[in-house]
Design an enzyme around this catalytic site. Sequence first.
Site, PDB file in Angstrom:
ATOM      1  N   HIS A 103      -3.895  -4.766   0.201  1.00  0.00           N
ATOM      2  CA  HIS A 103      -3.380  -5.311   1.461  1.00  0.00           C
ATOM      3  C   HIS A 103      -3.507  -6.834   1.451  1.00  0.00           C
ATOM      4  O   HIS A 103      -4.567  -7.352   1.785  1.00  0.00           O
ATOM      5  CB  HIS A 103      -4.174  -4.748   2.643  1.00  0.00           C
ATOM      6  CG  HIS A 103      -3.890  -3.306   2.914  1.00  0.00           C
ATOM      7  ND1 HIS A 103      -2.868  -2.888   3.722  1.00  0.00           N
ATOM      8  CD2 HIS A 103      -4.491  -2.183   2.460  1.00  0.00           C
ATOM      9  CE1 HIS A 103      -2.846  -1.564   3.771  1.00  0.00           C
ATOM     10  NE2 HIS A 103      -3.821  -1.100   3.007  1.00  0.00           N
ATOM     11  N   GLU A 161      -2.437  -8.873   3.566  1.00  0.00           N
ATOM     12  CA  GLU A 161      -2.701  -9.344   4.940  1.00  0.00           C
ATOM     13  C   GLU A 161      -4.166  -9.173   5.323  1.00  0.00           C
ATOM     14  O   GLU A 161      -4.592  -9.626   6.384  1.00  0.00           O
ATOM     15  CB  GLU A 161      -1.787  -8.631   5.945  1.00  0.00           C
ATOM     16  CG  GLU A 161      -2.067  -7.151   6.180  1.00  0.00           C
ATOM     17  CD  GLU A 161      -1.512  -6.245   5.073  1.00  0.00           C
ATOM     18  OE1 GLU A 161      -0.931  -6.768   4.106  1.00  0.00           O
ATOM     19  OE2 GLU A 161      -1.685  -5.023   5.176  1.00  0.00           O
ATOM     20  N   CYS A 200       0.844  -1.204   0.000  1.00  0.00           N
ATOM     21  CA  CYS A 200       0.000   0.000   0.000  1.00  0.00           C
ATOM     22  C   CYS A 200       0.881   1.257   0.000  1.00  0.00           C
ATOM     23  O   CYS A 200       1.543   1.542  -0.991  1.00  0.00           O
ATOM     24  CB  CYS A 200      -0.970  -0.029   1.179  1.00  0.00           C
ATOM     25  SG  CYS A 200      -2.287   1.201   1.007  1.00  0.00           S
TER      26      CYS A 200
END
Lengths: 255, 214
Positions: free
Chosen positions: B185, B187, B82
């Site tokens: 993202h 994650e 990001c």
Amino acid sequence: MLTKRIIPCFDVDRGRVVKGVSFVDLRDAGDPVELAKLYNQEGADELVFLDITASSDDRKTVYDMVAATADQVFIPFTVGGGIRSTEDVKIMLELGADKVSINTAAIENPTLIRDAAYRFGSQCIVVAIDAQKVAGTSSDWQVYTHGGREPTGIGVVDWATEVVTQGAGELLVTSMDADGRQDGYDTELLQAINKAVNVPVIASGGAGGPAHMKDALVDGKADAVLAASIFHFGTYSIRQVKAYLADAGVPIRHS
Amino acid sequence: MGSSVLIVDYDAGNLRSVTRAVARSGATARVTDKPDDLKGADAVILPGVGSAADTMSKLVARSLDEPLREYIFSGRPFLGVCMGMQALFDFSEEGGGQKCLGIFPGTVHHFSLENFKVPHMGWNTVEWLHDHPVIEGIPNNSYFYFVHSFFAEPTEKGVVLGQTKYGVTFPSIIAQDNVFATQFHPEKSSDLGLSLYANFVSWAKSPGFFSGSK
């Protein structure tokens, strides 16, 4: 293509999910992490936890819950309830929440949204707006605080515009008129807010089934729909909802 | 190398998910804000949320900017996420203009779109433009979670590995040599995002990486 988001919402008291979750296949229906994992497998796009813990002495229990969820569930989640200061925001984000939802404190402390958005970025500041139609009008809503108990005298569209100007990155709009009735979201309310602001809007209150979600997403132009009981009681699974919406031409993430 | 991944902490908030996602792939994740740690690192992740100006000023305040550039130019494996991707470019328009790390020529622009909300928030597809070890086994046009108001425009289009449409078509993965960076993202992108982290860890361990640096 950016998809519309389906978001299960949990009420949490002292770190435990409350208000009847009735999945038979869950070992512990009150365990937020176990529920979060289950909804992730089912294809939930995000999760919202609303902390309703009455005593501020019990904050540690919600902190533990946020940390445990972040450690084990890899989809975005928002935590609301009891966020009153930028310090509260910081704690939640550091524990692993992706966003915080601010409601009453946004009205009581007019610089909170601006300060928090400046410090942590608008993307993690959700402002929750509880709206009730003003009696005798067709398209005039008032903002309520304190879990819908206190009228503020502030118009919903004015407030939505104001908080976005201050830095809110997303709005979670609950229709108090529709909430709990399972009779559909207030699409007119959603339209009115969507006309006024250019940030994502989550529709809340009134979900009885996937057709209501389609109305909120298509007619109401909401970016996401929140629902609690229809998922928790197993009336519809997230998969079923997503299959319905996909058939109806709504852009949905398949997983 | 061992299997240790260094996660750069510049006070950007949520490092917990990144750390856990790396740990899931069997590597040891270590969070640091010490410039010297980058010198001996085997693999580095620059995560990030927030604004470009804030990110750069914090990296500079912790004296992490030059060590990061040196690390990346050393040819060792690097993952940016990001803001950790946007910071790799020359310049961002955010906050009136911000000079960034200058690894890749190019500028970071604001989404100024009619009929599209900003931030671009939610799950969107990523189209692969070619193969790469870090996306191995992940289907083309899979969904990943995005939240951002700015997007990168590299001068050299060849560095774009993945692209996404939101009013405009923008680069959602940048990859060149030892650098892999995502606008989304991983994650927060459920199982496929975790696969991407696992692939990064395997890629970072692969032979060839350290012939020059170790």
